[in-house]
Design an enzyme around this catalytic site. Sequence first.
Site, PDB file in Angstrom:
ATOM      1  N   GLU A 127       0.844  -1.190   0.000  1.00  0.00           N
ATOM      2  CA  GLU A 127       0.000   0.000   0.000  1.00  0.00           C
ATOM      3  C   GLU A 127       0.883   1.244   0.000  1.00  0.00           C
ATOM      4  O   GLU A 127       1.796   1.349   0.832  1.00  0.00           O
ATOM      5  CB  GLU A 127      -0.901   0.035   1.247  1.00  0.00           C
ATOM      6  CG  GLU A 127      -1.767  -1.205   1.429  1.00  0.00           C
ATOM      7  CD  GLU A 127      -2.416  -1.240   2.802  1.00  0.00           C
ATOM      8  OE1 GLU A 127      -2.322  -0.246   3.545  1.00  0.00           O
ATOM      9  OE2 GLU A 127      -3.019  -2.292   3.130  1.00  0.00           O
ATOM     10  N   LYS A 129       2.400   4.591   1.045  1.00  0.00           N
ATOM     11  CA  LYS A 129       2.418   5.180   2.385  1.00  0.00           C
ATOM     12  C   LYS A 129       1.992   6.652   2.303  1.00  0.00           C
ATOM     13  O   LYS A 129       2.769   7.507   1.899  1.00  0.00           O
ATOM     14  CB  LYS A 129       3.807   5.042   3.008  1.00  0.00           C
ATOM     15  CG  LYS A 129       3.883   5.490   4.455  1.00  0.00           C
ATOM     16  CD  LYS A 129       5.279   5.232   5.022  1.00  0.00           C
ATOM     17  CE  LYS A 129       5.343   5.635   6.483  1.00  0.00           C
ATOM     18  NZ  LYS A 129       5.135   7.073   6.669  1.00  0.00           N
ATOM     19  N   ASP A 131       1.159  10.374   3.306  1.00  0.00           N
ATOM     20  CA  ASP A 131       1.698  11.336   4.266  1.00  0.00           C
ATOM     21  C   ASP A 131       0.546  12.174   4.806  1.00  0.00           C
ATOM     22  O   ASP A 131       0.245  13.258   4.310  1.00  0.00           O
ATOM     23  CB  ASP A 131       2.745  12.224   3.589  1.00  0.00           C
ATOM     24  CG  ASP A 131       3.576  12.999   4.602  1.00  0.00           C
ATOM     25  OD1 ASP A 131       3.486  12.696   5.803  1.00  0.00           O
ATOM     26  OD2 ASP A 131       4.303  13.913   4.181  1.00  0.00           O
ATOM     27  N   TYR A 238      -7.317   1.454   5.812  1.00  0.00           N
ATOM     28  CA  TYR A 238      -6.328   0.420   5.488  1.00  0.00           C
ATOM     29  C   TYR A 238      -6.009  -0.552   6.617  1.00  0.00           C
ATOM     30  O   TYR A 238      -5.219  -1.469   6.423  1.00  0.00           O
ATOM     31  CB  TYR A 238      -5.017   1.059   5.034  1.00  0.00           C
ATOM     32  CG  TYR A 238      -4.410   2.046   6.019  1.00  0.00           C
ATOM     33  CD1 TYR A 238      -3.910   1.646   7.244  1.00  0.00           C
ATOM     34  CD2 TYR A 238      -4.347   3.401   5.711  1.00  0.00           C
ATOM     35  CE1 TYR A 238      -3.360   2.544   8.139  1.00  0.00           C
ATOM     36  CE2 TYR A 238      -3.798   4.313   6.593  1.00  0.00           C
ATOM     37  CZ  TYR A 238      -3.305   3.876   7.803  1.00  0.00           C
ATOM     38  OH  TYR A 238      -2.770   4.785   8.689  1.00  0.00           O
ATOM     39  N   LYS A 326      10.841   3.156   2.691  1.00  0.00           N
ATOM     40  CA  LYS A 326      10.903   4.565   2.332  1.00  0.00           C
ATOM     41  C   LYS A 326      11.639   4.746   0.998  1.00  0.00           C
ATOM     42  O   LYS A 326      12.469   3.929   0.623  1.00  0.00           O
ATOM     43  CB  LYS A 326      11.620   5.367   3.423  1.00  0.00           C
ATOM     44  CG  LYS A 326      10.891   5.436   4.766  1.00  0.00           C
ATOM     45  CD  LYS A 326       9.711   6.369   4.677  1.00  0.00           C
ATOM     46  CE  LYS A 326       9.179   6.755   6.042  1.00  0.00           C
ATOM     47  NZ  LYS A 326      10.011   7.745   6.715  1.00  0.00           N
ATOM     48  N   CYS A 420      49.727   1.270  16.345  1.00  0.00           N
ATOM     49  CA  CYS A 420      48.690   2.078  16.992  1.00  0.00           C
ATOM     50  C   CYS A 420      49.121   3.546  17.024  1.00  0.00           C
ATOM     51  O   CYS A 420      50.210   3.859  17.509  1.00  0.00           O
ATOM     52  CB  CYS A 420      48.456   1.574  18.415  1.00  0.00           C
ATOM     53  SG  CYS A 420      47.335   2.616  19.381  1.00  0.00           S
ATOM     54  N   CYS A 423      49.818   4.649  20.901  1.00  0.00           N
ATOM     55  CA  CYS A 423      50.915   4.178  21.744  1.00  0.00           C
ATOM     56  C   CYS A 423      52.075   3.577  20.961  1.00  0.00           C
ATOM     57  O   CYS A 423      53.111   3.251  21.527  1.00  0.00           O
ATOM     58  CB  CYS A 423      50.413   3.149  22.765  1.00  0.00           C
ATOM     59  SG  CYS A 423      49.890   1.581  22.032  1.00  0.00           S
ATOM     60  N   CYS A 438      44.925  -2.725  18.351  1.00  0.00           N
ATOM     61  CA  CYS A 438      46.166  -2.429  19.062  1.00  0.00           C
ATOM     62  C   CYS A 438      46.426  -3.515  20.091  1.00  0.00           C
ATOM     63  O   CYS A 438      45.523  -3.967  20.791  1.00  0.00           O
ATOM     64  CB  CYS A 438      46.049  -1.065  19.746  1.00  0.00           C
ATOM     65  SG  CYS A 438      47.370  -0.719  20.921  1.00  0.00           S
ATOM     66  N   CYS A 444      48.239   1.192  26.565  1.00  0.00           N
ATOM     67  CA  CYS A 444      47.813   2.134  25.521  1.00  0.00           C
ATOM     68  C   CYS A 444      46.934   3.206  26.152  1.00  0.00           C
ATOM     69  O   CYS A 444      45.877   2.891  26.700  1.00  0.00           O
ATOM     70  CB  CYS A 444      47.044   1.397  24.421  1.00  0.00           C
ATOM     71  SG  CYS A 444      46.448   2.496  23.115  1.00  0.00           S
TER      72      CYS A 444
END
Length: 691
Positions: A127, A129, A131, A238, A326, A420, A423, A438, A444
């Site tokens: 169906e 949609k 608004d 609906y 959507k 990393c 560190c 890491c 660290c």
Amino acid sequence: MTDATTQTPIDSLTEAEAAAELERLAREIAHHDAAYHTRDAPEISDAEYDVLRRRNAAIEARFPALIRADSPSSRVGGAPEAGFAKVRHRTPMLSLDNAFDATDFNEFCVRARRFLGRTEPLAFVAEPKIDGLSISLTYENGHFVRGATRGDGTEGEDVTANLRTMKSVPNKLHGHAPAQIEIRGEVFMTKTDFLALNQAQAASGAKVFANPRNAAAGSLRQIDARITAARPLSLFAYAQGESSEPVAETHWDYLQRLKDWGFTVNPLSRRLGSEADAETFHQEIALERSGLAYDIDGVVYKIDDLALQRRLGFVGRAPRWAIAWKFPAEQATTVLREIRIQVGRTGALTPVAELEPVNVGGVLVARATLHNEDEIARKDIRVGDTVVLQRAGDVIPQIVSVVTDRRPRHAKPYHFPETCPACGSHAVRPPGEAVRRCTGGLICPAQRVERLIHFVSRPAFDIDGLGEKTIQEFYDEGWLHGPADVFRLPQRETEIATREGWGKQSARNLARAIEARRTIPLERFIYALGIRRIGATNAKLLARHYGSFGNWREQMLAAVTIGSDARLELGSISGIGPTIAEELTDFFGEPRNVATLDELAAELTIEDAARADAAGSPIAGQTVVFTGTLETMTRPEAKARAEALGAKVTDSVSKKTDIVVVGADAGSKARKAAELGVRTMTEAEWRALIE
């Protein structure tokens, strides 16, 4: 919506940031709900509003323990207007979850089939949609007696007098109808009628409306019904609410009954024989969209079989049997200025794109996630590239593609760092994983501070006054090295009070807040440890299964041994599994972690887990295993029912198992139950026991 937290990708948010963001979103969405549903005067576009809702939902999905009592995900619409009498819906008027592409829709179908235990495709009714404004119409003995708006989903506004003025609302149903039935639909205004109304409004010096939806809502919700009567409103019916008797076996047949009774049903609605037809229908409607007489923003797909709808039921504020697909979100192009590496509390190295700010779907975007090094290589993303950015089903801005025609001449492929950035420790990528991590652990600084921030965050120890800034300040001072140090801070109250930005009262408040958290539930304690893959949900599962801290610690240490009963039990907990079990055993297999755990536990009182309220349940506290094919319920339904009655459900049989429910074609689990002398029962015997 351009503050720093809003621009932070969700997979980079800390728990403290996520909590603050959810608080802001709840407040902002409630404000816009009131503007949209109550005052009919929206302040932002639908696209901007959808961005807020999707960001809220995505943060809640990543941090389920942070879900607020006033969460937008549990609320529909706005509070009823004070000028109308209130009507409580006998069946809540809930909203729909959204899909934004074929993948989202297919995943929805897979979830529904999995829940139902089906393999064959599902039939749908599609169906457009509309608004408009959702309404509920109640008929008694065929006569229209009451009409209400959706309101907050639980309670709406009584607009019966206004609805009686609409020609598309039958005052009496044609033919036979149930003694009492609630019919739901959408009040809307066509584009032509909207333009004519606004022209008349402007000519008379009255308020003009922003769009047809606002015009329809404002027209229906007039204290003076004569104003509504003068407005050109339409209705598509609906859906069904409460009914004193069954009306149809399928949704498609129900729509035909609506037409027989005198309602207008959207003529573009179509019955789809299978899931595969949805994408074709969606493309057809998208092409027709601009030429329709009314505004639509997508298509609603409902499983046709009403018996299946009843089985699927609802989750949160949305049905499992319907979804709103959507239309696509906006896209924009911008320039990638830099790729920056963030180090998370578990050591994960996450690439983030720093962009020239650009408006996408009503939001100014300056950063986007790049996910991982494979994603960068697959799309060949380079610094200086012009990129296509999109906000669609995922609220995190995504780089869709690169505009290679605009690539700078000297742009070089991006090489992901192998050390990393925080560190300098080696960053490794475990086999089979997409994320590089890491190896520095607690040495660290990025991880140490982040783990302490996680430790005091809202779903963990929730200590007021210990935010990120304070954690960093005390860490830099040398006062915080591990979690137990948090509970030694009250000893430094005098020193804290003399620091810049502090005082006697604020230092006192912090000390009290810390002392107040020396007693903590087991599930929060487990979550606060920051063990990889142990989020709030898994922490609850572990706490519920093991009951007490002492038992959990003892069983975890025993589970370190491969092949032990404790390890088998851990991996068979429903919802845990072997991968998460390995993370736990890795944690407890490191003596320094156990020492940290014990040091912390010595500072606390850890409360046993609360048991499910299953008074009178014959299976409360028992461990249950399901094996074989169940015929009258799916495995997820069976597990959910057992847990609701206070049982513990696991996936393997051991000496600790109390009941094994044996379905068709049962195999090794049934044999093992017999070997161990564990009680077994058929599915029929199980249903008789629990019902």
